[in-house]
Design a protein around this motif. Sequence first.
Motif, PDB file in Angstrom:
ATOM      1  N   VAL A 147      40.697  45.182  42.519  1.00  0.00           N
ATOM      2  CA  VAL A 147      39.427  44.582  42.148  1.00  0.00           C
ATOM      3  C   VAL A 147      39.003  43.466  43.074  1.00  0.00           C
ATOM      4  CG1 VAL A 147      38.293  43.573  40.056  1.00  0.00           C
ATOM      5  CG2 VAL A 147      39.640  45.581  39.865  1.00  0.00           C
ATOM      6  N   LEU A 197      37.452  43.915  34.546  1.00  0.00           N
ATOM      7  CA  LEU A 197      35.928  43.834  34.661  1.00  0.00           C
ATOM      8  C   LEU A 197      35.096  43.601  33.581  1.00  0.00           C
ATOM      9  CD1 LEU A 197      36.269  46.768  37.380  1.00  0.00           C
ATOM     10  CD2 LEU A 197      35.735  44.495  37.962  1.00  0.00           C
ATOM     11  N   HIS A 202      33.282  48.832  34.817  1.00  0.00           N
ATOM     12  CA  HIS A 202      33.912  49.886  35.709  1.00  0.00           C
ATOM     13  C   HIS A 202      33.106  51.022  35.626  1.00  0.00           C
ATOM     14  CE1 HIS A 202      35.260  51.494  31.848  1.00  0.00           C
ATOM     15  NE2 HIS A 202      35.593  52.488  32.501  1.00  0.00           N
TER      16      HIS A 202
END
Length: 323
Positions: A147, A197, A202
């Motif tokens: 990420v 996230l 996502h």
Amino acid sequence: MKVTREKKFDNYEQLLNVFGELDVNVKTISETFGVDIITADNAVKIIGKEEAVDKAYRALESLCALAGKQNVNLAQLNMVIDSVNSGEELDIDGMLRPVAITASGKVINPKTLGQRKYVDAIEKNSVVFGVGPAGTGKTYLAVALAVYALKKRRVSKIILTRPAVEAGEKLGFLPGDLNEKVDPYLRPLFDALQDMLGADAHIRLVERGELEIAPLAYMRGRTLSNCFIILDEAQNATKEQMKMFLTRMGENSKVVVTGDVTQIDLPANVTSGMQHAIDVLDGVKGIEVVRLTSKDVVRHELVARIIEAYARFEKDDKNRTQE
């Protein structure tokens, strides 16, 4: 023969930070190395066998360096003790360097020396095998780094995959679309992504083509360039699947392969592709294998003891079988 060595602190506040709440840090060091630690003003006296005293002194030195930057927590204390026991020089700044920040604002740091080595290996190499038991952060840290790489635009896409052994990689008979079919097998990856996230972020990445989550079988015939690719539960990939997967790697891509070779669900006559690849690729430049152990488990402390108990039982059982 017992020896005595004195460790002085800059001030009483530094001493308190190093000692920790209810002196837990110093008590842990005392018990770990088998020494007595006695307070005297802004100093302590360490009493015990020479080698043990030296180790305790080096541990206190590292804790002092940490205390100058922030409050010392249990994970950092364990990292200090592990580095002293292994004889390695502890990189304080490296230990404190964050891996990522979750959607809720929580800073992700390696919590053990093994995890720090794992993170460093991923940052330095194109292919990394993270081998170890459940709870050692293999998948979670890999997703965090993926990420981070996407946010920094170091890669244009994250690909998360697992071998769906229970379904034999033949998912057509399962109801629903692809996401619904593979959800049970990829749920741990979804959980890590949502932590990093947020609940819906996502999904937006999937819609933009910046995130792909699919079974290992769907990697065949592709070239994966400018991607951060994570193969989870890789101990359940066959030799053929592992070779296929590793040769999908394209330009500017990074591959992390995680798994626990003690938890193989393949038929008894089928060799684990992960174990086979580790043997075949030993010494290949750009590839590193990091082995995490029960010391790197960061779930409930009982998990580490459970893993150790099973390992002892399986070792004894193997010995009894061979007799």
